[in-house]
Motif scaffolding. Structure first.
Motif, PDB file in Angstrom:
ATOM      1  N   ALA A 195      -5.579   1.012   5.063  1.00  0.00           N
ATOM      2  CA  ALA A 195      -5.033   0.957   6.481  1.00  0.00           C
ATOM      3  C   ALA A 195      -6.182   1.211   7.656  1.00  0.00           C
ATOM      4  O   ALA A 195      -6.126   0.209   8.560  1.00  0.00           O
ATOM      5  CB  ALA A 195      -4.082   2.061   6.614  1.00  0.00           C
ATOM      6  N   ILE A 196      -7.051   2.127   7.476  1.00  0.00           N
ATOM      7  CA  ILE A 196      -8.205   1.979   8.476  1.00  0.00           C
ATOM      8  C   ILE A 196      -9.030   0.902   8.481  1.00  0.00           C
ATOM      9  O   ILE A 196      -9.274   0.439   9.515  1.00  0.00           O
ATOM     10  CB  ILE A 196      -9.157   3.439   8.281  1.00  0.00           C
ATOM     11  N   ALA A 197      -9.569   0.159   7.242  1.00  0.00           N
ATOM     12  CA  ALA A 197     -10.263  -0.646   7.459  1.00  0.00           C
ATOM     13  C   ALA A 197      -9.670  -2.017   7.851  1.00  0.00           C
ATOM     14  O   ALA A 197     -10.204  -2.800   8.546  1.00  0.00           O
ATOM     15  CB  ALA A 197     -10.738  -1.163   5.959  1.00  0.00           C
ATOM     16  N   GLU A 198      -8.274  -2.201   7.639  1.00  0.00           N
ATOM     17  CA  GLU A 198      -7.470  -3.175   8.302  1.00  0.00           C
ATOM     18  C   GLU A 198      -7.554  -3.035   9.813  1.00  0.00           C
ATOM     19  O   GLU A 198      -7.457  -4.040  10.539  1.00  0.00           O
ATOM     20  CB  GLU A 198      -6.040  -3.166   7.730  1.00  0.00           C
ATOM     21  N   LYS A 199      -7.267  -2.078  10.251  1.00  0.00           N
ATOM     22  CA  LYS A 199      -7.308  -1.753  11.750  1.00  0.00           C
ATOM     23  C   LYS A 199      -8.553  -1.765  12.422  1.00  0.00           C
ATOM     24  O   LYS A 199      -8.772  -2.198  13.424  1.00  0.00           O
ATOM     25  CB  LYS A 199      -6.708  -0.576  12.120  1.00  0.00           C
ATOM     26  N   LEU A 200      -9.760  -1.349  11.665  1.00  0.00           N
ATOM     27  CA  LEU A 200     -11.072  -1.216  12.287  1.00  0.00           C
ATOM     28  C   LEU A 200     -11.725  -2.131  11.371  1.00  0.00           C
ATOM     29  O   LEU A 200     -12.806  -1.295  10.680  1.00  0.00           O
ATOM     30  CB  LEU A 200     -11.536   0.139  12.372  1.00  0.00           C
ATOM     31  N   PRO A 201     -11.958  -3.471  11.177  1.00  0.00           N
ATOM     32  CA  PRO A 201     -12.595  -4.059   9.949  1.00  0.00           C
ATOM     33  C   PRO A 201     -13.987  -4.169  10.400  1.00  0.00           C
ATOM     34  O   PRO A 201     -14.777  -4.583   9.325  1.00  0.00           O
ATOM     35  CB  PRO A 201     -11.871  -5.479  10.309  1.00  0.00           C
ATOM     36  N   ASP A 202     -14.499  -4.132  11.491  1.00  0.00           N
ATOM     37  CA  ASP A 202     -15.901  -4.283  11.879  1.00  0.00           C
ATOM     38  C   ASP A 202     -16.920  -3.148  11.284  1.00  0.00           C
ATOM     39  O   ASP A 202     -18.049  -3.460  11.092  1.00  0.00           O
ATOM     40  CB  ASP A 202     -16.191  -4.722  13.203  1.00  0.00           C
ATOM     41  N   TYR A 203     -16.509  -1.944  11.106  1.00  0.00           N
ATOM     42  CA  TYR A 203     -17.271  -0.913  10.892  1.00  0.00           C
ATOM     43  C   TYR A 203     -17.847  -0.569   9.518  1.00  0.00           C
ATOM     44  O   TYR A 203     -17.253  -1.646   8.633  1.00  0.00           O
ATOM     45  CB  TYR A 203     -16.320   0.617  11.377  1.00  0.00           C
ATOM     46  N   ASN A 204     -18.606   0.046   9.302  1.00  0.00           N
ATOM     47  CA  ASN A 204     -19.263   0.292   7.889  1.00  0.00           C
ATOM     48  C   ASN A 204     -18.510   1.372   7.186  1.00  0.00           C
ATOM     49  O   ASN A 204     -18.157   2.473   8.038  1.00  0.00           O
ATOM     50  CB  ASN A 204     -20.664   0.674   7.761  1.00  0.00           C
ATOM     51  N   TYR A 205     -18.276   1.509   5.911  1.00  0.00           N
ATOM     52  CA  TYR A 205     -17.543   2.555   5.200  1.00  0.00           C
ATOM     53  C   TYR A 205     -18.073   2.926   3.928  1.00  0.00           C
ATOM     54  O   TYR A 205     -18.512   1.960   3.248  1.00  0.00           O
ATOM     55  CB  TYR A 205     -15.971   2.000   4.931  1.00  0.00           C
ATOM     56  N   ILE A 206     -18.123   4.251   3.539  1.00  0.00           N
ATOM     57  CA  ILE A 206     -18.538   4.842   2.445  1.00  0.00           C
ATOM     58  C   ILE A 206     -17.152   5.753   1.873  1.00  0.00           C
ATOM     59  O   ILE A 206     -16.873   6.589   2.710  1.00  0.00           O
ATOM     60  CB  ILE A 206     -19.797   5.602   2.565  1.00  0.00           C
ATOM     61  N   TYR A 207     -16.717   5.243   0.860  1.00  0.00           N
ATOM     62  CA  TYR A 207     -15.707   5.919   0.307  1.00  0.00           C
ATOM     63  C   TYR A 207     -16.158   6.601  -0.987  1.00  0.00           C
ATOM     64  O   TYR A 207     -16.930   6.197  -2.010  1.00  0.00           O
ATOM     65  CB  TYR A 207     -14.487   5.038  -0.054  1.00  0.00           C
ATOM     66  N   LEU A 208     -15.640   8.097  -1.070  1.00  0.00           N
ATOM     67  CA  LEU A 208     -16.210   9.071  -2.040  1.00  0.00           C
ATOM     68  C   LEU A 208     -15.023   9.408  -2.837  1.00  0.00           C
ATOM     69  O   LEU A 208     -14.030  10.207  -2.182  1.00  0.00           O
ATOM     70  CB  LEU A 208     -17.095  10.044  -1.606  1.00  0.00           C
ATOM     71  N   GLY A 209     -14.538   9.014  -4.031  1.00  0.00           N
ATOM     72  CA  GLY A 209     -13.927   9.955  -4.672  1.00  0.00           C
ATOM     73  C   GLY A 209     -14.280  10.823  -5.701  1.00  0.00           C
ATOM     74  O   GLY A 209     -15.158  10.664  -6.593  1.00  0.00           O
ATOM     75  N   ASP A 210     -13.912  12.260  -5.801  1.00  0.00           N
ATOM     76  CA  ASP A 210     -14.290  13.254  -6.588  1.00  0.00           C
ATOM     77  C   ASP A 210     -13.399  13.424  -7.953  1.00  0.00           C
ATOM     78  O   ASP A 210     -13.071  14.173  -8.207  1.00  0.00           O
ATOM     79  CB  ASP A 210     -14.207  14.480  -5.898  1.00  0.00           C
ATOM     80  N   ASN A 211     -13.592  12.103  -8.592  1.00  0.00           N
ATOM     81  CA  ASN A 211     -12.602  11.903  -9.763  1.00  0.00           C
ATOM     82  C   ASN A 211     -12.944  12.734 -10.801  1.00  0.00           C
ATOM     83  O   ASN A 211     -12.132  13.188 -11.747  1.00  0.00           O
ATOM     84  CB  ASN A 211     -12.688  10.491 -10.182  1.00  0.00           C
ATOM     85  N   ALA A 212     -14.228  13.193 -11.079  1.00  0.00           N
ATOM     86  CA  ALA A 212     -14.560  14.114 -12.084  1.00  0.00           C
ATOM     87  C   ALA A 212     -13.896  15.447 -12.130  1.00  0.00           C
ATOM     88  O   ALA A 212     -13.973  16.095 -13.075  1.00  0.00           O
ATOM     89  CB  ALA A 212     -16.098  14.346 -11.901  1.00  0.00           C
ATOM     90  N   ARG A 213     -13.465  16.085 -10.464  1.00  0.00           N
ATOM     91  CA  ARG A 213     -12.911  17.354 -10.595  1.00  0.00           C
ATOM     92  C   ARG A 213     -11.339  17.069  -9.889  1.00  0.00           C
ATOM     93  O   ARG A 213     -10.720  18.154  -9.630  1.00  0.00           O
ATOM     94  CB  ARG A 213     -13.560  18.105  -9.619  1.00  0.00           C
ATOM     95  N   SER A 214     -11.020  15.824 -10.101  1.00  0.00           N
ATOM     96  CA  SER A 214      -9.629  15.608  -9.761  1.00  0.00           C
ATOM     97  C   SER A 214      -8.427  15.969 -10.795  1.00  0.00           C
ATOM     98  O   SER A 214      -9.107  15.683 -12.185  1.00  0.00           O
ATOM     99  CB  SER A 214      -9.341  14.122  -9.402  1.00  0.00           C
ATOM    100  N   PRO A 215      -7.337  16.190 -10.316  1.00  0.00           N
ATOM    101  CA  PRO A 215      -6.609  16.399  -9.093  1.00  0.00           C
ATOM    102  C   PRO A 215      -6.940  17.983  -8.431  1.00  0.00           C
ATOM    103  O   PRO A 215      -7.350  19.038  -9.378  1.00  0.00           O
ATOM    104  CB  PRO A 215      -5.239  16.368  -9.291  1.00  0.00           C
ATOM    105  N   TYR A 216      -7.156  17.849  -7.134  1.00  0.00           N
ATOM    106  CA  TYR A 216      -7.220  19.341  -6.423  1.00  0.00           C
ATOM    107  C   TYR A 216      -5.976  20.011  -5.964  1.00  0.00           C
ATOM    108  O   TYR A 216      -6.269  21.072  -5.713  1.00  0.00           O
ATOM    109  CB  TYR A 216      -7.813  18.933  -4.750  1.00  0.00           C
ATOM    110  N   GLY A 217      -4.834  19.449  -6.442  1.00  0.00           N
ATOM    111  CA  GLY A 217      -3.604  20.070  -5.967  1.00  0.00           C
ATOM    112  C   GLY A 217      -3.450  21.708  -6.452  1.00  0.00           C
ATOM    113  O   GLY A 217      -2.852  22.237  -5.854  1.00  0.00           O
TER     114      GLY A 217
END
Length: 274
Positions: free
Chosen positions: A23-45
């Motif tokens: 949703a963010i990238a669709e609204k602000l497509p020109d910016y640079n993004y780095i996405y990090l998923g901490d999948n090794a320790r997921s889920p956090y709940g």
């Protein structure tokens, strides 16, 4: 796609934050993004406050080292259990020129306007529900709104094991929706307070009436970020605009790539977090 300095960092314990990233990238497509998923320790709940805070801080600091001046916690559990401590304790002492934002406050600022009955249901992980962050934050902006919470501990495992479209998921969707609505027949707005949950929206809509509004957070958080950058040029001016997107995971990259395509609707090649 190489990591770019001065990118917007987006963090989640796993895959769910990709719905916010999209949703963010669709609204602000020109910016640079780095996405990090901490999948090794997921889920956090189900982790304690201290554990979630430590894990989240480690990942935020990793994103800072990649050159991100701004990090979005696209995870309700991390926002509930770690954001305030990071903002109040860590940023002033160690990172005064960096900013970390969450998904709870932007949602709380607008969710009350969506309910005619002033009765809102919140579906989240055990950690988010136990923190009572939504009760507290919504009450700040809408003191006349009643908030009812329901934890849905089976939903994230179903989604992350690609079982969210199965018949087995039907049982747990109906179970938690029924338990929420039993708390109050006046509920007319239900918030999906976990970024995984939009993938279950079609099944949820099958068991709620047409009069009940189902709210996901992606669009809300994206609009809030646009407003934030307009109000904070000192941060906005630090952000590069090369339209670069880079994805990292602390877990297995092949597994991440396969699951991420479900959330994004497109393929990607993640890199290992080092």
């Amino acid at each position: 796609m190489n990591a770019q300095k001065n990118a917007i960092g987006i963090f989640d314990s796993g895959f769910g934050g990709l719905t916010v990233f999209k949703a963010i990238a669709e609204k602000l497509p020109d910016y640079n993004y780095i996405y990090l998923g901490d999948n090794a320790r997921s889920p956090y709940g189900d982790h304690s406050f201290d554990t979630v805070y430590q894990y989240t801080l480690e990942c935020v600091e990793w994103l800072f080292k990649q050159g991100c001046p701004l990090v979005i916690l696209a995870c309700n559990t991390a926002s509930a259990k770690a954001l305030r401590s990071i903002q109040q304790l860590d940023l002033p002492k160690k990172y005064p020129n960096r900013r970390v934002l969450g998904v709870i406050r932007p949602t709380a600022e607008v969710i009350g306007e969506m309910s005619k009955s002033k009765s809102i249901g919140v579906l989240g992980t055990r950690g988010t529900v136990k923190s009572e962050s939504y009760l507290i934050e919504i009450n700040k902006f809408f003191p006349d709104v009643e908030v009812y919470q329901q934890s849905c501990p089976m939903w994230v495992p179903l989604i992350e094991n690609d079982e969210h479209e199965s018949e087995g998921a039907d049982y747990f969707v109906k179970k938690y929706i029924d338990e929420l609505l039993e708390q109050s027949p006046a509920i007319d707005t239900i918030l999906l307070a976990c970024t995984h949950y939009p993938l279950l929206a079609p099944k949820i809509e099958e068991v709620i009436s047409e009069q009940v509004k189902l709210v996901a957070q992606g669009e809300i958080v994206a609009s809030s970020l646009v407003d934030y950058l307009a109000r904070h040029p000192e941060i906005e001016n630090l952000l590069a605009r090369d339209a670069q997107q880079t994805f990292y995971t602390s877990g297995d990259t092949q597994i991440f790539n396969a699951h991420a395509s479900v959330f994004l609707g497109t393929t990607l090649e993640a890199k290992p977090m080092r």
